[in-house]
Design a protein around this motif. Structure first.
Motif, mmCIF file in Angstrom:
data_model
loop_
_atom_site.group_PDB
_atom_site.id
_atom_site.type_symbol
_atom_site.label_atom_id
_atom_site.label_comp_id
_atom_site.label_asym_id
_atom_site.label_seq_id
_atom_site.Cartn_x
_atom_site.Cartn_y
_atom_site.Cartn_z
ATOM 1 N N ARG A 53 0.869 -1.181 0.000
ATOM 2 C CA ARG A 53 0.000 0.000 0.000
ATOM 3 C C ARG A 53 0.901 1.224 0.000
ATOM 4 O O ARG A 53 1.955 1.230 0.630
ATOM 5 C CB ARG A 53 -0.888 0.012 1.244
ATOM 6 C CG ARG A 53 -1.905 -1.122 1.237
ATOM 7 C CD ARG A 53 -2.815 -1.086 2.449
ATOM 8 N NE ARG A 53 -3.531 0.194 2.504
ATOM 9 C CZ ARG A 53 -3.874 0.783 3.652
ATOM 10 N NH1 ARG A 53 -3.573 0.247 4.804
ATOM 11 N NH2 ARG A 53 -4.518 1.930 3.627
ATOM 12 N N PHE A 54 0.473 2.256 -0.706
ATOM 13 C CA PHE A 54 1.239 3.494 -0.809
ATOM 14 C C PHE A 54 0.539 4.550 0.043
ATOM 15 O O PHE A 54 -0.593 4.933 -0.248
ATOM 16 C CB PHE A 54 1.342 3.930 -2.274
ATOM 17 C CG PHE A 54 2.022 2.905 -3.130
ATOM 18 C CD1 PHE A 54 3.412 2.873 -3.215
ATOM 19 C CD2 PHE A 54 1.299 1.959 -3.835
ATOM 20 C CE1 PHE A 54 4.057 1.910 -3.991
ATOM 21 C CE2 PHE A 54 1.931 0.998 -4.613
ATOM 22 C CZ PHE A 54 3.316 0.972 -4.683
ATOM 23 N N LEU A 55 1.207 4.985 1.096
ATOM 24 C CA LEU A 55 0.591 5.855 2.090
ATOM 25 C C LEU A 55 1.251 7.228 2.135
ATOM 26 O O LEU A 55 2.480 7.330 2.136
ATOM 27 C CB LEU A 55 0.703 5.221 3.480
ATOM 28 C CG LEU A 55 0.242 3.773 3.619
ATOM 29 C CD1 LEU A 55 0.565 3.251 5.007
ATOM 30 C CD2 LEU A 55 -1.248 3.675 3.337
ATOM 31 N N HIS A 58 -1.433 13.283 4.890
ATOM 32 C CA HIS A 58 -1.792 14.573 4.311
ATOM 33 C C HIS A 58 -1.378 15.729 5.216
ATOM 34 O O HIS A 58 -1.007 16.800 4.728
ATOM 35 C CB HIS A 58 -3.279 14.601 3.974
ATOM 36 C CG HIS A 58 -3.606 13.595 2.912
ATOM 37 N ND1 HIS A 58 -3.199 13.727 1.606
ATOM 38 C CD2 HIS A 58 -4.254 12.410 2.974
ATOM 39 C CE1 HIS A 58 -3.589 12.682 0.905
ATOM 40 N NE2 HIS A 58 -4.231 11.863 1.706
ATOM 41 N N TYR A 99 6.584 9.973 -6.131
ATOM 42 C CA TYR A 99 5.976 10.869 -5.151
ATOM 43 C C TYR A 99 6.901 12.041 -4.897
ATOM 44 O O TYR A 99 8.078 11.869 -4.594
ATOM 45 C CB TYR A 99 5.675 10.159 -3.824
ATOM 46 C CG TYR A 99 5.114 11.130 -2.810
ATOM 47 C CD1 TYR A 99 3.833 11.653 -2.965
ATOM 48 C CD2 TYR A 99 5.876 11.562 -1.742
ATOM 49 C CE1 TYR A 99 3.324 12.576 -2.081
ATOM 50 C CE2 TYR A 99 5.374 12.491 -0.841
ATOM 51 C CZ TYR A 99 4.097 12.998 -1.019
ATOM 52 O OH TYR A 99 3.601 13.924 -0.145
ATOM 53 N N THR A 106 -0.311 12.305 -3.681
ATOM 54 C CA THR A 106 -0.269 10.883 -3.368
ATOM 55 C C THR A 106 0.746 10.223 -4.295
ATOM 56 O O THR A 106 1.237 10.856 -5.224
ATOM 57 C CB THR A 106 -1.668 10.250 -3.535
ATOM 58 O OG1 THR A 106 -1.627 8.889 -3.121
ATOM 59 C CG2 THR A 106 -2.153 10.321 -4.972
ATOM 60 N N THR A 114 -1.251 8.831 -12.833
ATOM 61 C CA THR A 114 -2.504 8.460 -12.173
ATOM 62 C C THR A 114 -2.188 7.952 -10.768
ATOM 63 O O THR A 114 -1.174 7.279 -10.558
ATOM 64 C CB THR A 114 -3.269 7.376 -12.958
ATOM 65 O OG1 THR A 114 -2.414 6.243 -13.124
ATOM 66 C CG2 THR A 114 -3.716 7.881 -14.308
ATOM 67 N N PRO A 115 -3.036 8.284 -9.794
ATOM 68 C CA PRO A 115 -2.786 7.856 -8.409
ATOM 69 C C PRO A 115 -2.735 6.331 -8.287
ATOM 70 O O PRO A 115 -3.482 5.616 -8.964
ATOM 71 C CB PRO A 115 -3.985 8.407 -7.639
ATOM 72 C CG PRO A 115 -4.479 9.536 -8.473
ATOM 73 C CD PRO A 115 -4.219 9.125 -9.904
ATOM 74 N N ILE A 116 -1.844 5.863 -7.430
ATOM 75 C CA ILE A 116 -1.797 4.431 -7.109
ATOM 76 C C ILE A 116 -1.892 4.308 -5.590
ATOM 77 O O ILE A 116 -1.342 5.122 -4.851
ATOM 78 C CB ILE A 116 -0.528 3.729 -7.641
ATOM 79 C CG1 ILE A 116 0.741 4.443 -7.187
ATOM 80 C CG2 ILE A 116 -0.568 3.603 -9.144
ATOM 81 C CD1 ILE A 116 2.007 3.704 -7.513
ATOM 82 N N HIS A 117 -2.624 3.298 -5.163
ATOM 83 C CA HIS A 117 -2.848 3.114 -3.729
ATOM 84 C C HIS A 117 -2.346 1.776 -3.217
ATOM 85 O O HIS A 117 -2.008 1.643 -2.057
ATOM 86 C CB HIS A 117 -4.328 3.291 -3.409
ATOM 87 C CG HIS A 117 -4.842 4.628 -3.843
ATOM 88 N ND1 HIS A 117 -4.542 5.788 -3.185
ATOM 89 C CD2 HIS A 117 -5.596 4.989 -4.910
ATOM 90 C CE1 HIS A 117 -5.105 6.817 -3.796
ATOM 91 N NE2 HIS A 117 -5.745 6.354 -4.856
ATOM 92 N N ASP A 118 -2.310 0.773 -4.091
ATOM 93 C CA ASP A 118 -1.831 -0.538 -3.663
ATOM 94 C C ASP A 118 -1.254 -1.299 -4.842
ATOM 95 O O ASP A 118 -1.421 -0.908 -5.986
ATOM 96 C CB ASP A 118 -2.933 -1.349 -2.980
ATOM 97 C CG ASP A 118 -4.221 -1.378 -3.770
ATOM 98 O OD1 ASP A 118 -4.174 -1.440 -5.010
ATOM 99 O OD2 ASP A 118 -5.285 -1.332 -3.148
ATOM 100 N N TYR A 131 6.448 -1.134 -8.949
ATOM 101 C CA TYR A 131 5.328 -1.942 -8.461
ATOM 102 C C TYR A 131 4.721 -2.748 -9.591
ATOM 103 O O TYR A 131 4.915 -2.440 -10.768
ATOM 104 C CB TYR A 131 4.264 -1.043 -7.812
ATOM 105 C CG TYR A 131 3.511 -0.168 -8.794
ATOM 106 C CD1 TYR A 131 2.247 -0.536 -9.235
ATOM 107 C CD2 TYR A 131 4.069 1.018 -9.282
ATOM 108 C CE1 TYR A 131 1.554 0.272 -10.129
ATOM 109 C CE2 TYR A 131 3.398 1.814 -10.177
ATOM 110 C CZ TYR A 131 2.123 1.438 -10.606
ATOM 111 O OH TYR A 131 1.451 2.218 -11.487
#
Length: 136
Positions: A53-55, A58, A99, A106, A114-118, A131
């Protein structure tokens, strides 16, 4: 080209152990923390984790923007998998994550932004994050 990991501090990791990993600006390597305690347990030039996961905090990013001074607020969270550490990974769909708190809020795919979350697997190597995601 295959590159062996350089461990800066001995790591006693076990399969499935949840980790938080951030880039250490001064040591120029990755700082590895225990997910549960948040304490640094080692440093490495290269580490690979599964179920990533990419955290981004904020509030930490807001502080960077306000003070114009970097702080540790972005992590890759993942599970240590010993069998991945020495394997040569030749996945077809490896992408690079990016990042920069001054440019994005994010982690994003470096090519498409584009955002990546996992991700299925995160490869942290020489200051860069790559990834791969599961298909189907």
């Amino acid at each position: 080209m295959r590159r062996e990991s350089v461990i800066h501090k001995p790591l006693n990791l076990v399969d499935g152990q949840p980790l938080l990993i951030a880039y250490h600006l001064y040591k120029k390597c990755f700082s590895i923390r225990c997910f549960h305690t948040r304490k640094v347990i080692g440093y490495a030039d290269r580490i690979i984790v599964g179920n990533a996961r990419f955290l981004v905090s904020h509030s930490g990013r807001a502080r960077v923007l306000r003070e114009k001074m970097k702080n540790i607020h972005a992590f890759v969270q993942g599970e240590y998998q010993a069998d991945l550490q020495h394997a040569y990974l030749a996945y077809e769909n490896i992408m690079e994550a990016y990042y920069n708190p001054y440019k994005v809020s994010t982690f994003v795919d470096k090519r498409t932004m584009t955002p990546i979350h996992d991700a299925q697997i995160a490869i942290l190597d020489k200051g860069r994050v790559y990834y791969t995601i599961a298909h189907g």
